[in-house]
Scaffold this motif. Structure first.
Motif, PDB file in Angstrom:
ATOM      1  N   HIS A 168       0.912  -1.368  -0.054  1.00 13.60           N
ATOM      2  CA  HIS A 168      -0.222   0.513  -0.084  1.00 13.60           C
ATOM      3  C   HIS A 168       1.012   0.955  -0.099  1.00 13.60           C
ATOM      4  N   VAL A 169       0.337   2.429  -0.596  1.00 10.19           N
ATOM      5  CA  VAL A 169       0.716   3.322  -0.341  1.00 10.19           C
ATOM      6  C   VAL A 169       1.226   3.883   1.073  1.00 10.19           C
ATOM      7  N   GLY A 172       5.874   2.176   2.484  1.00  7.87           N
ATOM      8  CA  GLY A 172       7.222   2.783   3.136  1.00  7.87           C
ATOM      9  C   GLY A 172       8.325   1.347   1.644  1.00  7.87           C
ATOM     10  N   LYS A 173       7.710   1.386   0.413  1.00  7.76           N
ATOM     11  CA  LYS A 173       8.495  -0.040  -0.666  1.00  7.76           C
ATOM     12  C   LYS A 173       9.611   1.273  -1.026  1.00  7.76           C
ATOM     13  N   THR A 174       9.825   2.539  -1.084  1.00  9.11           N
ATOM     14  CA  THR A 174      10.691   2.927  -1.996  1.00  9.11           C
ATOM     15  C   THR A 174      11.812   3.419  -0.067  1.00  9.11           C
ATOM     16  N   SER A 175      11.269   3.259   0.255  1.00 10.00           N
ATOM     17  CA  SER A 175      11.951   3.282   1.597  1.00 10.00           C
ATOM     18  C   SER A 175      13.075   2.344   1.882  1.00 10.00           C
ATOM     19  N   ASN A 267       6.468  -3.382   7.491  1.00  6.72           N
ATOM     20  CA  ASN A 267       7.626  -2.202   8.059  1.00  6.72           C
ATOM     21  C   ASN A 267       7.207  -1.611   9.138  1.00  6.72           C
ATOM     22  N   LYS A 268       7.947  -0.752   9.820  1.00  7.33           N
ATOM     23  CA  LYS A 268       8.014   0.281  10.721  1.00  7.33           C
ATOM     24  C   LYS A 268       7.523  -0.017  12.261  1.00  7.33           C
ATOM     25  N   ASP A 270       9.477   0.186  14.682  1.00  5.20           N
ATOM     26  CA  ASP A 270       9.909   1.077  14.922  1.00  5.20           C
ATOM     27  C   ASP A 270       9.135   1.777  15.964  1.00  5.20           C
ATOM     28  N   SER A 303      11.824  -2.591  10.350  1.00  6.39           N
ATOM     29  CA  SER A 303      11.851  -1.071  10.151  1.00  6.39           C
ATOM     30  C   SER A 303      13.139  -0.649   9.408  1.00  6.39           C
ATOM     31  N   ALA A 304      12.240  -0.091   7.875  1.00  7.38           N
ATOM     32  CA  ALA A 304      13.253   0.250   6.149  1.00  7.38           C
ATOM     33  C   ALA A 304      14.337   2.011   7.193  1.00  7.38           C
ATOM     34  N   THR A 305      13.123   2.252   7.996  1.00  2.37           N
ATOM     35  CA  THR A 305      14.300   4.141   8.030  1.00  2.37           C
ATOM     36  C   THR A 305      15.735   3.798   9.230  1.00  2.37           C
TER      37      THR A 305
END
Ligand code: GDP
Length: 657
Positions: A168-169, A172-175, A267-268, A270, A303-305
């Motif tokens: 989904h938008v 975090g795909k890009t991250s 993802n996310k 964190d 966590s991508a970031t």
């Protein structure tokens, strides 16, 4: 040692070993988990005991041998056309009977009368099939198999997996792609890298992974609709604080329809409001059951970031790739697919391609779609000149005369002359093809296809305005019971019919059914181009009946809707006596006083009926043409808003072929 490595050593599937370990009470979650020495020794011993046990059993007990049946060729096809039976590959007697619409025992009887005795499950030899066909009043035509190119197994080598990230938008795909590049790649290229093309290669200790950087299922399905499925593995990213959202579901359906395995990255994690368990639970509803719960879906928490879990995720990808045993030939002229193309001011037409087999070299003559060219230069994903590209590796190619399109297939040929000739032939073929063609699969010819066995299930993409009707329709559709044909809903969702839906239907040979929703003009055009049938309904009963009738070959004469024109509501006047008058501007075609109209808001049909009054200034008129303003009041609907579209349509009967 990892679970997967031990499994390989013991010659068993990683997932079987995993469940075995769990059954033994050893705490492991996934195939990438590392086992300690004691556990490894214990398992090795256990498996070797199993082996002795099973060989012992074989030698002592009486051995029941399987009946020695030839295995059925999976590519077998049997088709009845007129009084001819076309047979490709081999069939069993049972399959032969079914294809003729007869029961196994009745065919068996015929055979017995002919003095032959063949078990129902046995493969029919050509001679018997021919005699049987003749007895039943048919002529048997054996269709020769297309010669399969023999591949020398010893020439096959592992190739890196090609991965697409979907979700989904904002999940975090890009991250994730950024994180993978910065953590895994930057080390290699001191000072960082500037990405050059829409794909990247990650070098890991245990192998390479190729990422397609046009994330999302749109590009994925578009390529697939063009017959160029290049993705081996999908990483489905789900934000732990948001859970499964509509585009997550779309991504799952698109990947599933393509038969591409899904690895889930939650993802996310964190974030303080991350709820990992909730995501896992809702994944189950979409047939993605976590491995740790006994299912087959590998889930990695990341966590991508923050960069957490990225190495684990990449490990899982590599293990999956190993399970898939992706192999191809390296030492041959290259073939592959264009994944994107652009016109560069300095370089001219450039295309990013992915080699699927063989090795692409500078100087090669190629045919790309219906264009020819000679490879002038190859640039890797960081923009560096390279002399060749091996399987799965993305490169930018320079030297094609015209811009190819994404999805075009390229092939290296002997020389420039051959390339030009093939390209010319393809151009002619294309012109042939651009003549109108029938839809890939349609209600019209469904029955015929069912009869000949060409279609065994009706695949549908179902869109509706609200959840309630979506469920009701799904329920009724899956209950339809006509012969052996199953209805398979490969994707369902709320909202207008989109390009995505059409591409998915095209790639999967499905029909699109809309309930109270429509496709925009652009999407209708795409459907026409992709030869996808879209059917829209306002009454559930009609929808279900049409599907039934199509399966039974009893469709009523078809009326095709013809859109006469559209008007946009610019102003609304409330007149107490006659309700609302829509001050409208005719944007296309014409609005006809006596035709039917529908009111569309945000691509959704709100109301359908007749016009009560059509006026230009104070006069009642019969029709108003494009470019003119008019006042429209609707018969029985007053909740008109500025921005609504009033679509005017008529019905015409379609000649049945
Ligand atoms: P995309 O639309 O799927 O490509 O999502 P993006 O990669 O653009 O991410 C959307 C937003 O989520 C951005 O603001 C990111 O910084 C944020 N984001 C992505 N991954 C994480 C994560 O692991 N943790 C946190 N806290 N934020 C993240």
């Amino acid at each position: 040692m990892k679970v997967s490595e031990l499994a390989k050593e013991l010659g068993i599937a990683g997932k079987d070993l995993l469940s075995r370990l769990k059954a033994e009470g050893i705490s492991v979650k996934r195939q990438t988990d590392v086992l300690d020495e004691d556990t490894i020794a214990y398992i090795r011993e256990m498996v070797s005991e199993d082996d002795t046990k099973s060989t012992g059993a074989e030698s002592s007990a009486e051995v029941v041998t399987e009946p020695n049946l030839e295995t059925t060729d999976t590519r077998q096809r049997i088709e009845i056309i007129g009084d001819e039976i076309l047979l490709e590959g081999t069939v069993t007697l049972q399959e032969f009977a079914e294809a003729l619409g007869k029961t196994g025992p009745s065919i068996l009887q015929t055979l017995v009368k002919m003095g032959k005795m063949v078990p129902l499950t046995a493969t029919l030899d050509d001679e018997t099939a021919e005699a049987l066909a003749e007895k039943l009043g048919y002529k048997l035509v054996i269709v020769e198999d297309e010669p399969v190119e023999e591949i020398d197994e010893s020439l096959l080598q592992r190739r890196p997996p090609v991965v697409t990230v979907m979700g989904h938008v904002d999940h975090g795909k890009t991250s994730l792609l950024d994180a993978i590049r910065t953590t895994q790649v930057a080390e290699r290229e001191a000072g960082g890298i500037t990405q050059h093309i829409g794909a990247s290669v990650v070098d890991l200790k245990d192998g390479q992974i190729v990422f397609l950087d046009t994330p999302g299922h749109e590009a994925f399905t578009q390529l697939r609709a063009r017959g160029a499925g290049v993705t081996d593995i999908v990483i489905l990213i789900v934000a732990a604080d948001d859970g499964i959202m509509p585009q997550t579901v779309e991504a799952i359906d698109h990947a599933t329809a393509a038969g591409v395995p899904i690895i889930v990255a939650i993802n996310k994690i964190d974030k303080p409001n991350a709820d990992i368990e909730k995501v896992k639970t809702s994944l189950v509803a979409h047939k993605l059951v976590p491995e740790e719960w006994g299912g087959e879906t590998q889930i990695v928490e990341i966590s991508a970031t923050k960069g957490t879990g990225i190495p684990e995720l990449l490990d899982v990808v590599l293990v999956q790739a190993e399970v898939m045993d992706l192999k191809t030939i390296y030492e041959s002229p290259a073939e592959g697919v264009v994944i994107e193309s652009r016109l560069d001011k300095g370089k001219g037409p450039v295309a990013t391609v992915l080699v699927s087999q063989g090795t692409l070299k500078v100087g090669d003559a190629i045919v790309c779609g219906h264009r020819s060219g000679k490879i002038r230069a190859l640039l890797d994903w960081c923009g560096a000149n390279v002399s060749n590209a091996t399987p799965s590796i993305p490169v930018e190619i320079l030297g094609i005369a015209e811009l190819p399109s994404a999805g075009d297939v390229f092939k290296v040929v002997e020389n420039d002359k051959a390339a030009r000739e093939i390209a010319e032939n393809r151009q002619e073929e294309m012109q042939e093809k651009s003549k109108p063609q029938t839809t890939k699969i349609s209600f019209e010819d469904l029955f015929a296809k069912v009869q000949t066995g060409a279609v065994k299930e009706l695949k549908t993409v179902l869109k509706s305005d609200v959840q309630g009707s979506l469920e009701a329709i799904t329920d009724s559709l899956t209950k339809i019971d006509v012969g052996d044909v199953k209805i398979k809903i490969i994707h369902k969702g709320i909202g207008a019919i989109t390009d995505n839906d059409v591409n998915l239907a095209s790639a999967s040979e499905a029909v699109v059914i809309g309930f109270n929703v429509k496709a925009t003009g652009a999407t209708q055009k795409l459907a026409a181009k992709e030869r996808v049938e879209i059917r829209t309904y306002r009454v559930i009963y009609d929808l279900i009946n049409d599907v039934k009738a199509a399966l039974e070959g009893m469709l009523e004469p078809e009326y095709r809707e013809v859109i006469l024109g559209n008007a946009e509501v610019r102003q609304v006047f409330q007149v107490s006596k006659s309700g609302a008058i829509a001050g409208s501007y005719v944007t296309s075609g014409k609005i006809q006083r006596t035709a039917s109209v529908r009111l569309i808001r945000d691509d959704t049909v709100l109301w359908e009926g007749k016009i009560a009054a059509l006026r230009r200034f104070k006069d009642d008129v019969r029709e108003v043409l494009q470019g003119y303003e008019c006042g429209i009041s609707l018969d029985g609907f007053n909740d008109i808003q500025v921005g609504d579209i009033i679509e005017c349509y008529g019905m015409e009967e379609v000649e049945r072929s």
